[in-house]
Design an enzyme around this catalytic site. Sequence first.
Site, PDB file in Angstrom:
ATOM      1  N   HIS A  69      18.340   1.830 -33.684  1.00 35.96           N
ATOM      2  CA  HIS A  69      18.183   3.164 -32.820  1.00 35.96           C
ATOM      3  C   HIS A  69      19.312   3.892 -32.447  1.00 35.96           C
ATOM      4  CE1 HIS A  69      13.880   2.069 -33.095  1.00 35.96           C
ATOM      5  NE2 HIS A  69      13.934   1.082 -31.982  1.00 35.96           N
ATOM      6  N   ARG A  91      12.811   5.963 -28.593  1.00 38.00           N
ATOM      7  CA  ARG A  91      11.593   6.975 -28.467  1.00 38.00           C
ATOM      8  C   ARG A  91      12.033   8.247 -29.231  1.00 38.00           C
ATOM      9  NH1 ARG A  91       8.041   6.226 -22.992  1.00 38.00           N
ATOM     10  NH2 ARG A  91       6.793   7.544 -24.352  1.00 38.00           N
ATOM     11  N   PRO A 125      15.833   7.880 -17.698  1.00 33.82           N
ATOM     12  CA  PRO A 125      16.603   8.463 -16.549  1.00 33.82           C
ATOM     13  C   PRO A 125      15.989   9.460 -15.970  1.00 33.82           C
ATOM     14  CG  PRO A 125      17.246   8.933 -19.134  1.00 33.82           C
ATOM     15  CD  PRO A 125      16.075   8.438 -18.901  1.00 33.82           C
ATOM     16  N   GLU A 126      16.318   9.482 -14.807  1.00 28.33           N
ATOM     17  CA  GLU A 126      15.830  10.433 -13.893  1.00 28.33           C
ATOM     18  C   GLU A 126      17.283  10.994 -13.338  1.00 28.33           C
ATOM     19  OE1 GLU A 126      12.959  11.394 -11.459  1.00 28.33           O
ATOM     20  OE2 GLU A 126      11.647   9.740 -11.767  1.00 28.33           O
TER      21      GLU A 126
END
Length: 283
Positions: free
Chosen positions: A96, A118, A2-3
């Site tokens: 996750h 991550r 995400p930006e």
Amino acid sequence: MPELPEVETVRAHLGERIAGARIEEMAFRRDDLRYPMPIAALKDLRGATIRSVARRAKYLLLQMDAEAGPPNALIHLGMSGRLFVEAAEPQDFAKHEHWRWTLLRHGQPLWLRYVDPRRFGALDVVPRDGRHRLLDGLGPEPLGAHFTAAWLEGQLRGKRIAVKVAIMDAAAVVGVGNIYASEACFRASLHPLRPAAGVTHAECRMLVAAIRSVLSDAIAAGGSTLKDFVGGNGAPGYFQQQLDVYGRQGEPCLRCQRAGNVSAVERTVAGQRATFFCPACQT
DNA sequence: ATCGGGACCTGCTTGC
DNA sequence: TGCAAGCAGGTCCCGA
């Protein structure tokens, strides 16, 4: 992943789906993401109602509404975080999936799930006064009134780092990530490796306008897709095909093409990050 | 104060 | 086909 446009897209979707919902239950699969999660303090939010979903930089702020004045919740998606809101009870935890909240809105249960392979993301509480170490010291919002050419010029002054690296510094302006830093330099016709201190006031004006336009265009488009991005409502964004230089090394520069010239986008590295530019029209 | 680099972590793509 | 290396959207922290 995400930006800022993606985070803003998630914020908007999330706000539509969970504003007014009461937090009923919380389940955690682990006690840390990038930082330890304060499980006990988070669980104290059970019973509180989510008034609204706000955003500061790339942090999502779930603003609570309760007489006791509970803290707000802060969520960061890191590089690979995704939020899902579902009206049907999910069964097994997904791979996750690190935490899951059960909400109640208009008498209907909802589930908010956080998946982040991550684990560069974060979940924390923010006191009512808004003071938080991750929020203190952040520069102006790129789309806000405080982000001006004069401000940016002051931030670049005395810096020998590349201008593209400088605009990714959250003290100068928040929310400019690696993709849009390259895109903004392109729109401003500014070579991304130019030393920050050498950028003129006129160029700062161009750069501020470029940062604003590239981010607001992306928000209007619903956020970049880039592989597996999914907005808070599960719908993919679609801004990626509008990128002018990011990931386009070897392909024609579109601005040069429009001007009847031929030039190819190049890839370089600045601040250890991939950087894309046209060597002909960015100077 | 400024800087470059390393750190955190997993998954996917690339190349031998 | 298998395996290792390289790369990825973020940002904090360290030492020079």
